[in-house]
Structures are given as C-alpha cells and as structure tokens.
Design an enzyme around this catalytic site. Structure first.
Site, mmCIF file in Angstrom:
data_model
loop_
_atom_site.group_PDB
_atom_site.id
_atom_site.type_symbol
_atom_site.label_atom_id
_atom_site.label_comp_id
_atom_site.label_asym_id
_atom_site.label_seq_id
_atom_site.Cartn_x
_atom_site.Cartn_y
_atom_site.Cartn_z
ATOM 1 N N ASN A 150 40.313 38.454 27.471
ATOM 2 C CA ASN A 150 39.345 39.552 27.489
ATOM 3 C C ASN A 150 40.147 40.844 27.329
ATOM 4 O OD1 ASN A 150 37.480 41.511 28.102
ATOM 5 N ND2 ASN A 150 37.250 40.930 30.271
ATOM 6 N N GLU A 155 35.417 35.133 39.022
ATOM 7 C CA GLU A 155 36.337 36.269 39.032
ATOM 8 C C GLU A 155 36.099 37.102 40.287
ATOM 9 O OE1 GLU A 155 37.872 37.197 34.835
ATOM 10 O OE2 GLU A 155 36.098 38.410 35.176
ATOM 11 N N GLY A 209 42.486 42.931 37.772
ATOM 12 C CA GLY A 209 43.307 44.077 37.418
ATOM 13 C C GLY A 209 44.090 44.653 38.588
ATOM 14 N N SER A 244 43.850 38.633 37.598
ATOM 15 C CA SER A 244 45.308 38.735 37.678
ATOM 16 C C SER A 244 46.027 37.412 37.406
ATOM 17 C CB SER A 244 45.739 39.331 39.028
ATOM 18 O OG SER A 244 45.207 40.633 39.173
HETATM 19 P P1 PGA Z 1 42.791 40.710 34.779
HETATM 20 O O1 PGA Z 1 41.259 40.755 34.294
HETATM 21 O O2 PGA Z 1 43.381 39.434 34.274
HETATM 22 O O3 PGA Z 1 43.418 41.934 34.147
HETATM 23 O O4 PGA Z 1 42.769 40.786 36.256
HETATM 24 C C1 PGA Z 1 40.491 39.584 34.280
HETATM 25 C C2 PGA Z 1 39.085 39.905 33.802
HETATM 26 O O5 PGA Z 1 38.565 40.974 34.170
HETATM 27 O O6 PGA Z 1 38.471 39.133 33.060
#
Ligand code: PGA
Length: 255
Positions: free
Chosen positions: A9, A169, A175, A214
């Site tokens: 993504n 998630e 993030g 993450s």
């Molecule tokens: P991230 O985002 O891997 O940067 O934590 C995952 C997502 O929001 O799909």
C-alpha cells in the site's frame, strides 16, 4: 489451502520516475527468483494506476487501488468507481483502511457499501479492520474487529466470500514502528476466522487474512509463520524494493 498474499500500500507516495524504478526492480527480482504460490500486489495512488498497470503487464504482480467510491457513476466530484478501477486493470482494492475511517470519516455502513461495490465489479476487496490503542487497552480489540467485520460482510453471498480478503491492521501499529507480536496478531486472526466461518460457513476457511502494521523485512517471517496469518498489507516497507521483496520471500518460506 490458502495461498499467501502480500500487498503493498503505497499510500500518497510516489511520482512517475520513482514508481518506474521501484516497479522495474520488483518485477525483475520476482522474475529472476520467483516466490512460488505467493500472490503479490501493489496499490499505487489512483493517478498512477494506469501507468503502473502497463508496466506490470505480463508480470506476476497484480494491480490494486487504495480506495473506491461506493457509487457506480455520476455527480461525485473527485471519486473513482469500481468499474473505472477494473477498466485500468485493477484486480483488487483496499477498503476501509483505518486512515480512511479516521481522516475521512468512513463508517461501517460506507465500508460495507464499498465492499459490495468492489465485489459487484469483479474486484477483490481487501477489507481492513483494527482497533485503536485505547480499545486494545480496555480489552475491546476482539469485539471492535468483529463488529467492523460483520458490518461489512454479513450480507455477502457464498461466492463473494471466495473473493474477499481481510486485513487486520491494529491502528496503533500502522506507521508507528510498533508491530503487534505474532501472538497478538494470531489471536485476532483466529477470532476473525471464527467469525467468518460463523457468518459464511466453510467458505470462511478460504478467506485470506493479512496482517498489517509496521511489517518489515525483519519481522515478516515470524508473523507469517502463524497459522491464520496468510500474508501482509505493507505500507512503508513497500516503497523500498529490497524490503518489499524480502517480505514476499518470507511469505514464500512460511508457505
Ligand atoms: P505500515 O502501514 O506498514 O507503514 O505500518 C500499513 C498500512 O497502513 O497498510
């Protein structure tokens, strides 16, 4: 048996030249050293879907979008329909990402309508569910996830479950560099599986369940080793070819 699935993504990142380099590395690496039955997809920003889609033609990587309108066509300025996503070559679309829920106020009802719009157009919806830190700390994580899931899937037909993907998630892990432990993630995935089987019957066993939040090249293998974690929805690490490829390879090893 469910195939592993890894989806990148990109969120609101990228520009033409950098996208081209990233996609070229990805396609080349997977061609030179394939990842077997692992399905791989990337979801660039809508404005780049067409060009990235052309570059992916003939490769094993599928194209997906990050969002769609629940409406078919008409006076919805700025929106993109499911049919338009199909038209530019998308196979999948992320629905109900927590950033859409929190920043753009998408509620369960709208997420359900988008899930249905995606399915009716022949797209695979990647339905995102997940609790906030406050909800986890107050012991509500499983209930929140079940509520979000049921709101989106309770009216679906059996054949529609065959094309559904669910991504767990946890909002506190997106993030932030904080990953759910494999045990925490597996607990929620097992609950999602139970709810899916209750709602859909045996076909619920076939729904691919992804973990997101993450995930990186170092922690992917232990997450994917869990029985109900069928792959990942990858944000930040999907913007670096080597990291994303390492995550795809971890999914291949986990089988
Ligand atoms: P991230 O985002 O891997 O940067 O934590 C995952 C997502 O929001 O799909």
């Amino acid at each position: 048996m469910r195939n592993a699935l890894v989806i990148g993504n990109w969120k609101m990142n990228g520009e033409t030249a950098a996208n081209h380099t990233l996609v070229a590395s990805l396609v080349e690496s997977l061609e030179v050293s394939p990842v077997g039955s692992v399905e791989v997809g990337i979801c660039p920003p809508a404005v780049y879907l067409h060009s990235v889609g052309l570059q992916l033609e003939g490769s094993v990587v599928s194209l997906g979008a990050q969002n769609l309108s629940e409406h078919n066509a008409g006076a919805y300025t700025g929106e993109v329909s499911a049919a338009m996503l199909r038209d530019v070559g998308c196979h999948m679309v992320i629905v109900g990402h927590s950033e859409r829920r929190s920043l753009y106020h998408e509620d369960d009802e709208q997420v359900a309508a988008k899930t249905l719009a995606a399915l009716r157009a022949g797209l695979k919806p990647v339905l995102c569910v997940g609790e906030t830190l406050a909800q986890r700390e107050s012991g509500e994580a499983l209930d929140v996830v079940a509520r979000q899931l049921c709101a989106a899937v309770s009216g679906l037909e059996a054949d529609e479950f065959e094309r559904l993907v669910v991504a767990y998630e946890p909002v506190w892990a997106i993030g932030t560099g904080k990953t759910a432990s494999p045990e925490q993630a597996q607990e929620v995935h097992a609950h999602i599986r139970t709810v899916l089987v209750r709602v859909a019957g045996v076909v619920g066993q076939n729904v691919q369940l992804l973990y997101g939040g993450s995930v990186n090249a170092d922690n992917a293998a232990e997450l994917f080793a869990k029985p109900d974690i069928d792959g990942g929805l990858i944000g930040g690490a999907s913007l670096k070819a080597n990291d994303f490829i390492a995550i795809c390879r971890a999914a291949a090893v986990a089988g």
